[in-house]
Enzyme design. Structure first.
Site, PDB file in Angstrom:
ATOM      1  N   ASP A  32      -8.532   4.792  25.168  1.00 42.04           N
ATOM      2  CA  ASP A  32      -9.285   4.732  26.552  1.00 42.04           C
ATOM      3  C   ASP A  32      -8.621   5.848  27.314  1.00 42.04           C
ATOM      4  OD1 ASP A  32      -9.516   4.006  29.377  1.00 42.04           O
ATOM      5  OD2 ASP A  32     -10.360   1.791  28.546  1.00 42.04           O
ATOM      6  N   ASN A  88     -15.884  -7.017  28.956  1.00 41.61           N
ATOM      7  CA  ASN A  88     -16.532  -7.238  30.161  1.00 41.61           C
ATOM      8  C   ASN A  88     -17.807  -7.183  30.240  1.00 41.61           C
ATOM      9  OD1 ASN A  88     -13.929  -7.522  31.239  1.00 41.61           O
ATOM     10  ND2 ASN A  88     -13.738  -5.229  31.666  1.00 41.61           N
ATOM     11  N   GLN A  95     -17.519  -4.776  34.445  1.00 36.67           N
ATOM     12  CA  GLN A  95     -17.894  -3.826  33.475  1.00 36.67           C
ATOM     13  C   GLN A  95     -18.171  -2.397  34.448  1.00 36.67           C
ATOM     14  OE1 GLN A  95     -21.424  -4.838  31.156  1.00 36.67           O
ATOM     15  NE2 GLN A  95     -21.091  -3.215  29.709  1.00 36.67           N
ATOM     16  N   HIS A 101     -18.587  -2.665  24.700  1.00 43.16           N
ATOM     17  CA  HIS A 101     -17.270  -2.149  24.259  1.00 43.16           C
ATOM     18  C   HIS A 101     -16.225  -3.234  24.330  1.00 43.16           C
ATOM     19  CE1 HIS A 101     -17.491  -1.246  28.612  1.00 43.16           C
ATOM     20  NE2 HIS A 101     -16.159  -1.440  28.551  1.00 43.16           N
ATOM     21  N   HIS A 103     -12.500  -4.132  24.319  1.00 50.32           N
ATOM     22  CA  HIS A 103     -10.909  -3.492  24.610  1.00 50.32           C
ATOM     23  C   HIS A 103      -9.993  -4.119  23.935  1.00 50.32           C
ATOM     24  CE1 HIS A 103     -11.777  -1.609  28.786  1.00 50.32           C
ATOM     25  NE2 HIS A 103     -12.637  -2.617  28.956  1.00 50.32           N
TER      26      HIS A 103
HETATM   27  P1  AMP Z   1     -15.015  -1.762  31.465  1.00 56.78           P
HETATM   28  O1  AMP Z   1     -14.426  -1.918  32.885  1.00 56.78           O
HETATM   29  O2  AMP Z   1     -14.741  -2.914  30.672  1.00 56.78           O
HETATM   30  O3  AMP Z   1     -16.519  -1.243  31.410  1.00 56.78           O
HETATM   31  O4  AMP Z   1     -14.341  -0.494  30.820  1.00 56.78           O
HETATM   32  C1  AMP Z   1     -14.492   0.755  30.657  1.00 56.78           C
HETATM   33  C2  AMP Z   1     -13.258   1.634  30.384  1.00 56.78           C
HETATM   34  O5  AMP Z   1     -13.757   2.862  29.532  1.00 56.78           O
HETATM   35  C3  AMP Z   1     -12.286   1.938  31.151  1.00 56.78           C
HETATM   36  O6  AMP Z   1     -11.171   1.274  30.811  1.00 56.78           O
HETATM   37  C4  AMP Z   1     -12.138   3.417  31.137  1.00 56.78           C
HETATM   38  O7  AMP Z   1     -10.974   3.761  31.395  1.00 56.78           O
HETATM   39  C5  AMP Z   1     -12.938   4.005  30.028  1.00 56.78           C
HETATM   40  N1  AMP Z   1     -13.429   5.192  29.934  1.00 56.78           N
HETATM   41  C6  AMP Z   1     -14.594   5.594  30.689  1.00 56.78           C
HETATM   42  N2  AMP Z   1     -14.835   6.748  30.394  1.00 56.78           N
HETATM   43  C7  AMP Z   1     -14.237   6.826  29.310  1.00 56.78           C
HETATM   44  C8  AMP Z   1     -14.174   8.373  28.488  1.00 56.78           C
HETATM   45  N3  AMP Z   1     -14.813   9.280  28.623  1.00 56.78           N
HETATM   46  N4  AMP Z   1     -13.269   8.054  27.431  1.00 56.78           N
HETATM   47  C9  AMP Z   1     -12.413   7.131  27.022  1.00 56.78           C
HETATM   48  N5  AMP Z   1     -12.523   5.858  27.700  1.00 56.78           N
HETATM   49  C10 AMP Z   1     -13.382   6.018  28.986  1.00 56.78           C
END
Ligand code: AMP
Ligand code: ZN
Length: 135
Positions: A32, A88, A95, A101, A103
């Site tokens: 992440d 999420n 989300q 995805h 975590h």
């Molecule tokens: P969520 O809030 O559960 O949708 O989590 C999205 C996650 O994706 C967050 O922890 C972000 O830091 C991560 N994220 C967003 N864009 C990228 C990216 N390009 N590469 C890696 N992680 C990302």
């Protein structure tokens, strides 16, 4: 199916580079970019499913299996003290990227993170009503 407008589809399928910890036919595990803790990783299916409501059962089970393997490897390699596996769904649940995805968040003693909820209160009547509604 991939979604051409989805950044996680592109990352999962290698069209956008990522720091990959694991890859197989169905999944890619990446670091992440906004990590909660050192080693925070995301398990991404290579097919597009928006959330837990859309992902087929076997894909969801497969994501959890890889999440488990990653948590075990993190314990060995990164010397973690624990892990949160969090997933999420929809805006109300936090989300931000609408591609399923999981975590995998390594935890360390005194890492200063707060990922647990504030416990509430519920009466017996409320709890009984929920059991009935869920039947
Ligand atoms: P969520 O809030 O559960 O949708 O989590 C999205 C996650 O994706 C967050 O922890 C972000 O830091 C991560 N994220 C967003 N864009 C990228 C990216 N390009 N590469 C890696 N992680 C990302
Ligand atoms: Zn996608």
């Amino acid at each position: 199916m991939k979604d051409n407008n989805c950044i996680f589809c592109k990352i999962a399928n290698g069209e956008i580079p990522s720091r990959t910890l694991y890859e197989d036919e169905r999944y890619r595990v990446i670091l992440d970019l906004g990590p909660a803790t050192r080693g925070h990783a995301l398990v991404l299916p290579k097919e597009h499913f928006a959330n837990v409501y859309e992902i087929p059962e076997d894909w969801a089970a497969g994501a959890m299996k890889i999440g488990q393997q990653m948590a075990i490897r993190m314990k060995e390699r990164l010397h973690t003290d624990g892990a949160n596996l969090i997933q999420n769904n929809e805006e109300a649940a936090g989300q931000t990227v609408p591609h399923f995805h999981l975590h995998v968040i390594p935890r360390y003693k005194n890492d200063g993170q707060h990922m647990l909820w504030k416990p509430g209160k519920a009466s017996d009547e409320e709890l009984d009503a929920i059991v009935k509604e869920m039947e």
